[in-house]
Write a protein that holds these residues in place. Structure first.
Motif, PDB file in Angstrom:
ATOM      1  N   ASP A 129       0.717  -1.268  -0.099  1.00  0.00           N
ATOM      2  CA  ASP A 129       0.175   0.060   0.052  1.00  0.00           C
ATOM      3  C   ASP A 129       0.880   1.247   0.046  1.00  0.00           C
ATOM      4  O   ASP A 129       0.392   2.511  -0.188  1.00  0.00           O
ATOM      5  CB  ASP A 129      -0.791   0.277   1.316  1.00  0.00           C
ATOM      6  N   THR A 130       2.094   1.274   0.254  1.00  0.00           N
ATOM      7  CA  THR A 130       2.872   2.435   0.210  1.00  0.00           C
ATOM      8  C   THR A 130       4.104   1.966  -0.943  1.00  0.00           C
ATOM      9  O   THR A 130       4.516   1.070  -1.386  1.00  0.00           O
ATOM     10  CB  THR A 130       3.726   2.405   1.693  1.00  0.00           C
ATOM     11  N   PRO A 131       4.414   3.190  -1.433  1.00  0.00           N
ATOM     12  CA  PRO A 131       5.466   3.312  -2.591  1.00  0.00           C
ATOM     13  C   PRO A 131       6.909   2.847  -1.923  1.00  0.00           C
ATOM     14  O   PRO A 131       7.092   2.967  -0.675  1.00  0.00           O
ATOM     15  CB  PRO A 131       5.731   4.425  -3.136  1.00  0.00           C
ATOM     16  N   GLY A 132       7.869   2.424  -2.645  1.00  0.00           N
ATOM     17  CA  GLY A 132       9.202   2.215  -2.258  1.00  0.00           C
ATOM     18  C   GLY A 132       9.555   0.873  -2.696  1.00  0.00           C
ATOM     19  O   GLY A 132       8.743  -0.235  -2.921  1.00  0.00           O
ATOM     20  N   PRO A 133      11.006   0.539  -2.705  1.00  0.00           N
ATOM     21  CA  PRO A 133      11.505  -0.961  -3.075  1.00  0.00           C
ATOM     22  C   PRO A 133      11.304  -1.760  -2.088  1.00  0.00           C
ATOM     23  O   PRO A 133      11.168  -1.559  -0.906  1.00  0.00           O
ATOM     24  CB  PRO A 133      12.627  -0.562  -3.750  1.00  0.00           C
ATOM     25  N   LEU A 134      11.397  -3.054  -2.371  1.00  0.00           N
ATOM     26  CA  LEU A 134      11.857  -4.020  -1.510  1.00  0.00           C
ATOM     27  C   LEU A 134      13.075  -4.014  -1.031  1.00  0.00           C
ATOM     28  O   LEU A 134      14.078  -3.810  -1.747  1.00  0.00           O
ATOM     29  CB  LEU A 134      11.579  -5.614  -2.225  1.00  0.00           C
ATOM     30  N   GLY A 135      13.515  -4.459   0.393  1.00  0.00           N
ATOM     31  CA  GLY A 135      14.654  -4.401   0.743  1.00  0.00           C
ATOM     32  C   GLY A 135      15.541  -5.627   0.142  1.00  0.00           C
ATOM     33  O   GLY A 135      14.871  -6.448  -0.519  1.00  0.00           O
ATOM     34  N   LYS A 136      16.839  -5.331   0.291  1.00  0.00           N
ATOM     35  CA  LYS A 136      17.826  -6.852  -0.510  1.00  0.00           C
ATOM     36  C   LYS A 136      17.181  -7.960   0.195  1.00  0.00           C
ATOM     37  O   LYS A 136      17.002  -9.287  -0.504  1.00  0.00           O
ATOM     38  CB  LYS A 136      18.924  -6.480  -0.021  1.00  0.00           C
ATOM     39  N   ASP A 137      17.002  -8.319   1.564  1.00  0.00           N
ATOM     40  CA  ASP A 137      16.899  -9.414   2.058  1.00  0.00           C
ATOM     41  C   ASP A 137      15.387  -9.860   1.646  1.00  0.00           C
ATOM     42  O   ASP A 137      15.096 -10.959   1.495  1.00  0.00           O
ATOM     43  CB  ASP A 137      16.755  -9.159   3.667  1.00  0.00           C
ATOM     44  N   GLU A 138      14.411  -8.882   1.601  1.00  0.00           N
ATOM     45  CA  GLU A 138      13.165  -9.210   1.240  1.00  0.00           C
ATOM     46  C   GLU A 138      12.916  -9.645  -0.164  1.00  0.00           C
ATOM     47  O   GLU A 138      12.304 -10.603  -0.606  1.00  0.00           O
ATOM     48  CB  GLU A 138      12.331  -8.197   1.343  1.00  0.00           C
ATOM     49  N   LEU A 139      13.843  -9.146  -1.118  1.00  0.00           N
ATOM     50  CA  LEU A 139      13.707  -9.516  -2.371  1.00  0.00           C
ATOM     51  C   LEU A 139      14.544 -11.004  -2.643  1.00  0.00           C
ATOM     52  O   LEU A 139      13.961 -11.837  -3.685  1.00  0.00           O
ATOM     53  CB  LEU A 139      14.606  -8.572  -3.222  1.00  0.00           C
ATOM     54  N   ALA A 140      15.424 -11.190  -1.943  1.00  0.00           N
ATOM     55  CA  ALA A 140      15.961 -12.627  -1.798  1.00  0.00           C
ATOM     56  C   ALA A 140      15.074 -13.419  -1.242  1.00  0.00           C
ATOM     57  O   ALA A 140      14.765 -14.695  -1.787  1.00  0.00           O
ATOM     58  CB  ALA A 140      17.375 -12.527  -1.104  1.00  0.00           C
ATOM     59  N   GLY A 141      14.309 -13.299  -0.506  1.00  0.00           N
ATOM     60  CA  GLY A 141      13.152 -13.949   0.120  1.00  0.00           C
ATOM     61  C   GLY A 141      12.067 -14.307  -0.640  1.00  0.00           C
ATOM     62  O   GLY A 141      11.718 -15.408  -0.949  1.00  0.00           O
ATOM     63  N   ALA A 142      11.679 -13.162  -1.397  1.00  0.00           N
ATOM     64  CA  ALA A 142      10.556 -13.302  -2.644  1.00  0.00           C
ATOM     65  C   ALA A 142      10.984 -14.325  -3.397  1.00  0.00           C
ATOM     66  O   ALA A 142      10.078 -15.236  -4.060  1.00  0.00           O
ATOM     67  CB  ALA A 142      10.503 -12.020  -3.201  1.00  0.00           C
ATOM     68  N   ALA A 143      12.257 -14.330  -3.906  1.00  0.00           N
ATOM     69  CA  ALA A 143      12.902 -15.424  -4.863  1.00  0.00           C
ATOM     70  C   ALA A 143      12.714 -16.884  -4.299  1.00  0.00           C
ATOM     71  O   ALA A 143      12.415 -17.678  -5.402  1.00  0.00           O
ATOM     72  CB  ALA A 143      14.218 -15.011  -5.333  1.00  0.00           C
ATOM     73  N   ILE A 144      12.883 -17.006  -3.209  1.00  0.00           N
ATOM     74  CA  ILE A 144      12.835 -18.440  -2.696  1.00  0.00           C
ATOM     75  C   ILE A 144      11.350 -18.505  -2.715  1.00  0.00           C
ATOM     76  O   ILE A 144      10.967 -19.971  -3.029  1.00  0.00           O
ATOM     77  CB  ILE A 144      13.625 -18.429  -1.407  1.00  0.00           C
ATOM     78  N   ALA A 145      10.535 -17.842  -2.353  1.00  0.00           N
ATOM     79  CA  ALA A 145       9.028 -17.978  -2.288  1.00  0.00           C
ATOM     80  C   ALA A 145       8.510 -18.432  -3.781  1.00  0.00           C
ATOM     81  O   ALA A 145       7.677 -19.151  -3.759  1.00  0.00           O
ATOM     82  CB  ALA A 145       8.300 -16.865  -1.839  1.00  0.00           C
ATOM     83  N   ALA A 146       9.118 -17.660  -4.754  1.00  0.00           N
ATOM     84  CA  ALA A 146       8.768 -18.172  -6.082  1.00  0.00           C
ATOM     85  C   ALA A 146       8.966 -19.748  -6.332  1.00  0.00           C
ATOM     86  O   ALA A 146       8.194 -20.396  -7.157  1.00  0.00           O
ATOM     87  CB  ALA A 146       9.249 -17.193  -6.792  1.00  0.00           C
ATOM     88  N   GLN A 147      10.233 -19.964  -6.053  1.00  0.00           N
ATOM     89  CA  GLN A 147      10.712 -21.194  -6.119  1.00  0.00           C
ATOM     90  C   GLN A 147       9.924 -22.101  -5.479  1.00  0.00           C
ATOM     91  O   GLN A 147       9.285 -23.143  -6.050  1.00  0.00           O
ATOM     92  CB  GLN A 147      12.316 -21.395  -5.805  1.00  0.00           C
ATOM     93  N   LEU A 148       9.443 -21.819  -4.266  1.00  0.00           N
ATOM     94  CA  LEU A 148       8.495 -23.061  -3.525  1.00  0.00           C
ATOM     95  C   LEU A 148       7.019 -23.000  -4.135  1.00  0.00           C
ATOM     96  O   LEU A 148       6.426 -23.949  -3.868  1.00  0.00           O
ATOM     97  CB  LEU A 148       8.482 -22.337  -2.212  1.00  0.00           C
ATOM     98  N   ALA A 149       6.674 -21.874  -4.684  1.00  0.00           N
ATOM     99  CA  ALA A 149       5.258 -21.653  -5.251  1.00  0.00           C
ATOM    100  C   ALA A 149       5.234 -23.035  -6.608  1.00  0.00           C
ATOM    101  O   ALA A 149       4.373 -23.293  -6.711  1.00  0.00           O
ATOM    102  CB  ALA A 149       5.105 -20.247  -5.995  1.00  0.00           C
TER     103      ALA A 149
END
Length: 253
Positions: A129-149
């Motif tokens: 709901d707010t603007p701004g980038p994902l942090g480095k750790d959050e982006l790395a975690g999101a990549a893992i989540a996509a793999q698990l998906a």
């Protein structure tokens, strides 16, 4: 983060429930307000396989409705699409989707491709709901989540190929008309390979990458195509063993 994400998938019923739990864990871990797993086929959004909430499901459905959005671009390019501010004057890629998302209060969206082998079958969408980038750790975690998906989709393949009773999505689970996630995957090229890979994940207790490697290695060793080996596995003619280097048992029809 990997431990928490893996626990969300492993600790849930295979299929849509696991995808929903993965989305909920993504919201908790990545500082976002919503998450959804999109199924994409032939360049079009075909349904929402899992989501953290009805609002996230609705946001994902907009991409199906308008035929545009970050998840479609992520699948087309096989790369993450990271939009830090949908309301920016420089952001003009998806006018219809952006307007609908902004009306829902969403300011940033991040889409990461979901791969099964070399095929991109969908995307993990994260909404904030707010603007701004994902942090480095959050982006790395999101990549893992996509793999698990990808595992939640492979679970459906494995269950169907094993003639079990999977947790089949209904009209409330997959918002793609009268097609479900497995039906979409079943239309893809080399579907027998993906079905057999799903079976091997369960039989050998390995990950999808290793299961595919084992299938391909056996095909090379026996001078067969991967599809021929996959069909033999699906028909229970061939079984790869967990601890045998050659790894085969043959059973009669």
């Amino acid at each position: 983060m990997r431990k928490q994400l893996n626990a969300a998938v492993v600790g849930s019923v295979a299929g849509v429930p696991a995808a929903n739990e993965l989305c909920l864990a993504s919201v908790e871990l990545f500082g976002v307000d919503g998450a959804a797993v999109s199924v994409i086929y032939e360049g079009s959004s075909r349904g929402t396989f899992g989501s953290s909430s009805e609002a996230s499901r609705r946001l994902d459905e907009y991409q199906f409705t308008f035929g545009e959005g970050p998840c479609l671009d992520a699948v087309a390019t096989h790369e993450a699409v990271l939009v830090t501010d949908l309301d920016s004057s420089e952001e003009r890629r998806w006018p219809a989707f952006a307007e609908a998302a902004l009306d829902e209060g969403v300011r940033s969206v991040f889409a990461l491709p979901i791969m099964i082998s070399s095929v991109c079958v969908g995307a993990l969408d994260l909404f904030r709901d707010t603007p701004g980038p994902l942090g480095k750790d959050e982006l790395a975690g999101a990549a893992i989540a996509a793999q698990l998906a990808s595992l939640t989709l492979l679970d459906l393949i494995a269950n169907d190929a094993s003639d079990s009773s999977p947790s089949s999505p209904n009209s409330d689970d997959v918002t793609s008309g009268d097609e479900d996630a497995f039906g979409l995957l079943a239309d893809m090229d080399r579907i027998e390979v993906y079905q057999a890979t799903g079976m091997l994940i369960s039989q050998l207790d390995v990950g999808p990458a290793e299961a595919l490697v084992r299938l391909r290695a056996h095909a090379i060793a026996t001078n067969q195509t991967a599809r021929q080996v996959a069909v033999a596995i699906l028909e229970r003619i061939l079984m790869l063993e967990r601890d045998d280097h050659d790894g085969i048992n043959r059973s009669s029809r």
